[in-house]
Design a protein around this motif. Structure first.
Motif, PDB file in Angstrom:
ATOM      1  N   ILE A  46     -10.578 -10.693   2.570  1.00 19.40           N
ATOM      2  CA  ILE A  46     -11.318  -9.921   1.576  1.00 19.40           C
ATOM      3  C   ILE A  46     -10.951 -10.418   0.174  1.00 19.40           C
ATOM      4  CG2 ILE A  46     -11.411  -7.871   3.037  1.00 19.40           C
ATOM      5  CD1 ILE A  46      -9.227  -6.636   1.285  1.00 19.40           C
ATOM      6  N   VAL A  47     -11.699  -9.946  -0.799  1.00 19.17           N
ATOM      7  CA  VAL A  47     -11.408 -10.261  -2.201  1.00 19.17           C
ATOM      8  C   VAL A  47     -11.244  -8.943  -2.949  1.00 19.17           C
ATOM      9  CG1 VAL A  47     -12.233 -11.335  -4.328  1.00 19.17           C
ATOM     10  CG2 VAL A  47     -12.726 -12.406  -2.114  1.00 19.17           C
ATOM     11  N   LEU A  48     -10.105  -8.800  -3.622  1.00 19.50           N
ATOM     12  CA  LEU A  48      -9.855  -7.606  -4.422  1.00 19.50           C
ATOM     13  C   LEU A  48      -9.969  -7.951  -5.902  1.00 19.50           C
ATOM     14  CD1 LEU A  48      -6.742  -5.956  -2.704  1.00 19.50           C
ATOM     15  CD2 LEU A  48      -9.154  -5.351  -2.439  1.00 19.50           C
ATOM     16  N   SER A  49     -10.606  -7.061  -6.640  1.00 17.45           N
ATOM     17  CA  SER A  49     -10.677  -7.205  -8.090  1.00 17.45           C
ATOM     18  C   SER A  49      -9.523  -6.405  -8.688  1.00 17.45           C
ATOM     19  CB  SER A  49     -12.014  -6.678  -8.616  1.00 17.45           C
ATOM     20  OG  SER A  49     -12.027  -6.689 -10.039  1.00 17.45           O
ATOM     21  N   VAL A  50      -8.473  -7.123  -9.095  1.00 20.31           N
ATOM     22  CA  VAL A  50      -7.257  -6.472  -9.583  1.00 20.31           C
ATOM     23  C   VAL A  50      -6.946  -6.946 -10.994  1.00 20.31           C
ATOM     24  CG1 VAL A  50      -4.820  -6.025  -9.138  1.00 20.31           C
ATOM     25  CG2 VAL A  50      -6.372  -6.387  -7.223  1.00 20.31           C
ATOM     26  N   ASN A  51      -6.876  -6.007 -11.906  1.00 21.64           N
ATOM     27  CA  ASN A  51      -6.538  -6.306 -13.303  1.00 21.64           C
ATOM     28  C   ASN A  51      -7.430  -7.396 -13.888  1.00 21.64           C
ATOM     29  OD1 ASN A  51      -4.452  -4.415 -13.072  1.00 21.64           O
ATOM     30  ND2 ASN A  51      -2.974  -5.959 -12.432  1.00 21.64           N
ATOM     31  N   VAL A  59      -5.659  -9.560   5.111  1.00 18.42           N
ATOM     32  CA  VAL A  59      -4.890  -8.344   5.390  1.00 18.42           C
ATOM     33  C   VAL A  59      -5.216  -7.798   6.769  1.00 18.42           C
ATOM     34  CG1 VAL A  59      -4.690  -7.664   2.974  1.00 18.42           C
ATOM     35  CG2 VAL A  59      -6.619  -6.842   4.325  1.00 18.42           C
ATOM     36  N   ASP A  60      -4.287  -7.059   7.308  1.00 19.34           N
ATOM     37  CA  ASP A  60      -4.515  -6.237   8.500  1.00 19.34           C
ATOM     38  C   ASP A  60      -5.417  -5.088   8.082  1.00 19.34           C
ATOM     39  OD1 ASP A  60      -4.299  -4.379  10.586  1.00 19.34           O
ATOM     40  OD2 ASP A  60      -2.234  -4.902  11.016  1.00 19.34           O
ATOM     41  N   THR A  61      -6.390  -4.751   8.899  1.00 19.14           N
ATOM     42  CA  THR A  61      -7.332  -3.687   8.544  1.00 19.14           C
ATOM     43  C   THR A  61      -6.636  -2.343   8.347  1.00 19.14           C
ATOM     44  OG1 THR A  61      -7.784  -3.324  10.898  1.00 19.14           O
ATOM     45  CG2 THR A  61      -9.308  -4.749   9.680  1.00 19.14           C
ATOM     46  N   ARG A  62      -5.399  -2.208   8.851  1.00 22.42           N
ATOM     47  CA  ARG A  62      -4.667  -0.948   8.713  1.00 22.42           C
ATOM     48  C   ARG A  62      -3.750  -0.932   7.498  1.00 22.42           C
ATOM     49  NH1 ARG A  62      -2.018  -1.678  14.482  1.00 22.42           N
ATOM     50  NH2 ARG A  62      -1.711  -3.659  13.408  1.00 22.42           N
ATOM     51  N   MET A  63      -3.674  -2.035   6.755  1.00 25.93           N
ATOM     52  CA  MET A  63      -2.742  -2.126   5.622  1.00 25.93           C
ATOM     53  C   MET A  63      -3.205  -1.266   4.454  1.00 25.93           C
ATOM     54  SD  MET A  63      -1.431  -5.505   3.531  1.00 25.93           S
ATOM     55  CE  MET A  63      -0.205  -5.989   4.729  1.00 25.93           C
ATOM     56  N   LEU A  65      -3.423  -0.124   0.484  1.00 23.25           N
ATOM     57  CA  LEU A  65      -3.565  -0.861  -0.774  1.00 23.25           C
ATOM     58  C   LEU A  65      -2.211  -1.052  -1.435  1.00 23.25           C
ATOM     59  CD1 LEU A  65      -5.329  -2.165  -2.920  1.00 23.25           C
ATOM     60  CD2 LEU A  65      -5.782   0.126  -3.846  1.00 23.25           C
ATOM     61  N   LEU A  66      -1.341  -0.065  -1.335  1.00 14.76           N
ATOM     62  CA  LEU A  66      -0.003  -0.188  -1.911  1.00 14.76           C
ATOM     63  C   LEU A  66       0.741  -1.374  -1.321  1.00 14.76           C
ATOM     64  CD1 LEU A  66       2.367   0.837  -3.625  1.00 14.76           C
ATOM     65  CD2 LEU A  66       2.947   2.382  -1.745  1.00 14.76           C
ATOM     66  N   ASP A  67       0.723  -1.509  -0.007  1.00 16.68           N
ATOM     67  CA  ASP A  67       1.414  -2.622   0.640  1.00 16.68           C
ATOM     68  C   ASP A  67       0.775  -3.962   0.281  1.00 16.68           C
ATOM     69  OD1 ASP A  67       3.359  -1.075   1.824  1.00 16.68           O
ATOM     70  OD2 ASP A  67       2.254  -0.811   3.697  1.00 16.68           O
ATOM     71  N   ALA A  68      -0.551  -3.980   0.169  1.00 17.24           N
ATOM     72  CA  ALA A  68      -1.230  -5.222  -0.206  1.00 17.24           C
ATOM     73  C   ALA A  68      -0.861  -5.639  -1.625  1.00 17.24           C
ATOM     74  CB  ALA A  68      -2.744  -5.057  -0.074  1.00 17.24           C
ATOM     75  N   LEU A  69      -0.838  -4.676  -2.537  1.00 20.41           N
ATOM     76  CA  LEU A  69      -0.479  -4.984  -3.926  1.00 20.41           C
ATOM     77  C   LEU A  69       0.947  -5.515  -4.016  1.00 20.41           C
ATOM     78  CD1 LEU A  69      -2.045  -1.890  -5.740  1.00 20.41           C
ATOM     79  CD2 LEU A  69      -2.868  -4.255  -5.856  1.00 20.41           C
ATOM     80  N   ARG A  70       1.854  -4.847  -3.330  1.00 17.17           N
ATOM     81  CA  ARG A  70       3.267  -5.204  -3.427  1.00 17.17           C
ATOM     82  C   ARG A  70       3.621  -6.458  -2.619  1.00 17.17           C
ATOM     83  NH1 ARG A  70       6.905  -1.872  -5.466  1.00 17.17           N
ATOM     84  NH2 ARG A  70       8.487  -2.647  -4.025  1.00 17.17           N
ATOM     85  N   SER A 101      -2.445   4.805  -4.007  1.00 16.52           N
ATOM     86  CA  SER A 101      -2.638   3.567  -3.251  1.00 16.52           C
ATOM     87  C   SER A 101      -1.989   3.602  -1.876  1.00 16.52           C
ATOM     88  CB  SER A 101      -2.119   2.362  -4.046  1.00 16.52           C
ATOM     89  OG  SER A 101      -0.742   2.504  -4.372  1.00 16.52           O
ATOM     90  N   CYS A 102      -1.036   4.510  -1.666  1.00  9.69           N
ATOM     91  CA  CYS A 102      -0.411   4.605  -0.339  1.00  9.69           C
ATOM     92  C   CYS A 102      -1.324   5.281   0.670  1.00  9.69           C
ATOM     93  CB  CYS A 102       0.942   5.328  -0.405  1.00  9.69           C
ATOM     94  SG  CYS A 102       0.826   7.132  -0.532  1.00  9.69           S
ATOM     95  N   LEU A 103      -2.375   5.964   0.203  1.00  2.64           N
ATOM     96  CA  LEU A 103      -3.320   6.632   1.095  1.00  2.64           C
ATOM     97  C   LEU A 103      -4.674   5.916   1.128  1.00  2.64           C
ATOM     98  CD1 LEU A 103      -2.712  10.428   0.337  1.00  2.64           C
ATOM     99  CD2 LEU A 103      -1.687   9.002   2.108  1.00  2.64           C
ATOM    100  N   THR A 104      -4.756   4.765   0.482  1.00  2.00           N
ATOM    101  CA  THR A 104      -6.013   4.015   0.408  1.00  2.00           C
ATOM    102  C   THR A 104      -5.901   2.752   1.233  1.00  2.00           C
ATOM    103  OG1 THR A 104      -6.353   4.835  -1.860  1.00  2.00           O
ATOM    104  CG2 THR A 104      -7.680   2.947  -1.161  1.00  2.00           C
ATOM    105  N   LEU A 105      -6.819   2.538   2.155  1.00  2.00           N
ATOM    106  CA  LEU A 105      -6.819   1.299   2.916  1.00  2.00           C
ATOM    107  C   LEU A 105      -7.282   0.146   2.027  1.00  2.00           C
ATOM    108  CD1 LEU A 105      -8.311   2.428   6.347  1.00  2.00           C
ATOM    109  CD2 LEU A 105      -5.938   1.809   5.854  1.00  2.00           C
ATOM    110  N   THR A 106      -6.660  -0.987   2.195  1.00  2.00           N
ATOM    111  CA  THR A 106      -7.000  -2.153   1.379  1.00  2.00           C
ATOM    112  C   THR A 106      -8.465  -2.532   1.549  1.00  2.00           C
ATOM    113  OG1 THR A 106      -4.745  -2.952   1.673  1.00  2.00           O
ATOM    114  CG2 THR A 106      -6.339  -4.514   0.826  1.00  2.00           C
ATOM    115  N   VAL A 107      -8.952  -2.510   2.785  1.00  5.15           N
ATOM    116  CA  VAL A 107     -10.339  -2.920   3.029  1.00  5.15           C
ATOM    117  C   VAL A 107     -11.331  -1.993   2.328  1.00  5.15           C
ATOM    118  CG1 VAL A 107      -9.865  -4.132   5.197  1.00  5.15           C
ATOM    119  CG2 VAL A 107     -10.319  -1.667   5.232  1.00  5.15           C
TER     120      VAL A 107
END
Length: 199
Positions: A46-51, A59-63, A65-70, A101-107
């Motif tokens: 995927i592509v995330l628009s960050v800052n 990413v794993d579909t279960r990851m 957003l907090l874990d993806a960012l960090r 972000s800990c309750l938001t899925l990255t996807v």
């Protein structure tokens, strides 16, 4: 009394036999199959628009957003506090609104504009007025919750909930400070509100 004792014994032994038969009918191969289905990661690109930047990641579909960012993007300003959405240390902005972000899925974040504490300051390195106000009023002690506090505080002002000390405390109640710097945080938000309204 003896009849009652025998009835209980019969009941227990019959129940144990039934349980054993169920266990034997469930083969280890089936157990392995179910286990593999539950734990096998499903990776997606995927592509995330960050800052303000597009960041392609896998990413794993279960990851979260907090874990993806960090862990994937190495943006460690957002902190993992409770990991259950109760402390606010992981607060970021998504499309200008505060989000845990800990309750938001990255996807689920793909296609949205994400801002972390690293992207809050100006491109020339000048701090955001809220960041500066936290410094001016000593709105942090250990600093662990500070990034989440600042992100929520900016949203609090933008949402129009910084009109009084009571409102600020109410709409910042989702962010916990274990060092109890709450009076200083309120003072910082009041200062930054004036600066943000000028800009």
């Amino acid at each position: 009394m003896d009849d009652l004792f025998l009835d209980r014994r019969t009941f227990v032994s019959t129940g144990a036999a039934a349980a054993a038969s169920l266990f034997l009918e469930y083969s280890p191969l089936e157990a392995q199959s179910v286990s593999d289905t539950r734990t096998e990661p499903q990776m997606v690109n995927i592509v995330l628009s960050v800052n303000g930047e597009n960041r392609p990641i896998q990413v794993d579909t279960r990851m979260t957003l907090l874990d993806a960012l960090r862990n994937k993007l190495l943006l460690t300003g957002s902190k993992k506090g409770c990991d259950q959405g109760q402390c606010g240390a992981c607060t970021i902005h998504m499309d200008g609104e505060r989000r845990l972000s800990c309750l938001t899925l990255t996807v689920a974040a793909q296609g949205h504009k994400i801002t972390t504490i690293e992207g809050l300051s100006q491109h020339d390195g000048q701090l955001h007025s809220m960041q500066q106000a936290f410094i001016d009023h000593d709105g942090f002690q250990c600093g662990y919750c500070t990034s989440g506090q600042i992100m929520s505080a900016v949203a609090c002002v933008r949402e129009g909930h910084a009109t009084s000390d009571e409102d600020i405390r109410e709409y910042m109640s989702g962010n916990l400070c274990r060092c109890a710097a709450y009076p200083n945080i309120v003072a910082a938000i009041k200062q930054a509100k004036t600066e943000m309204e000028k800009g």
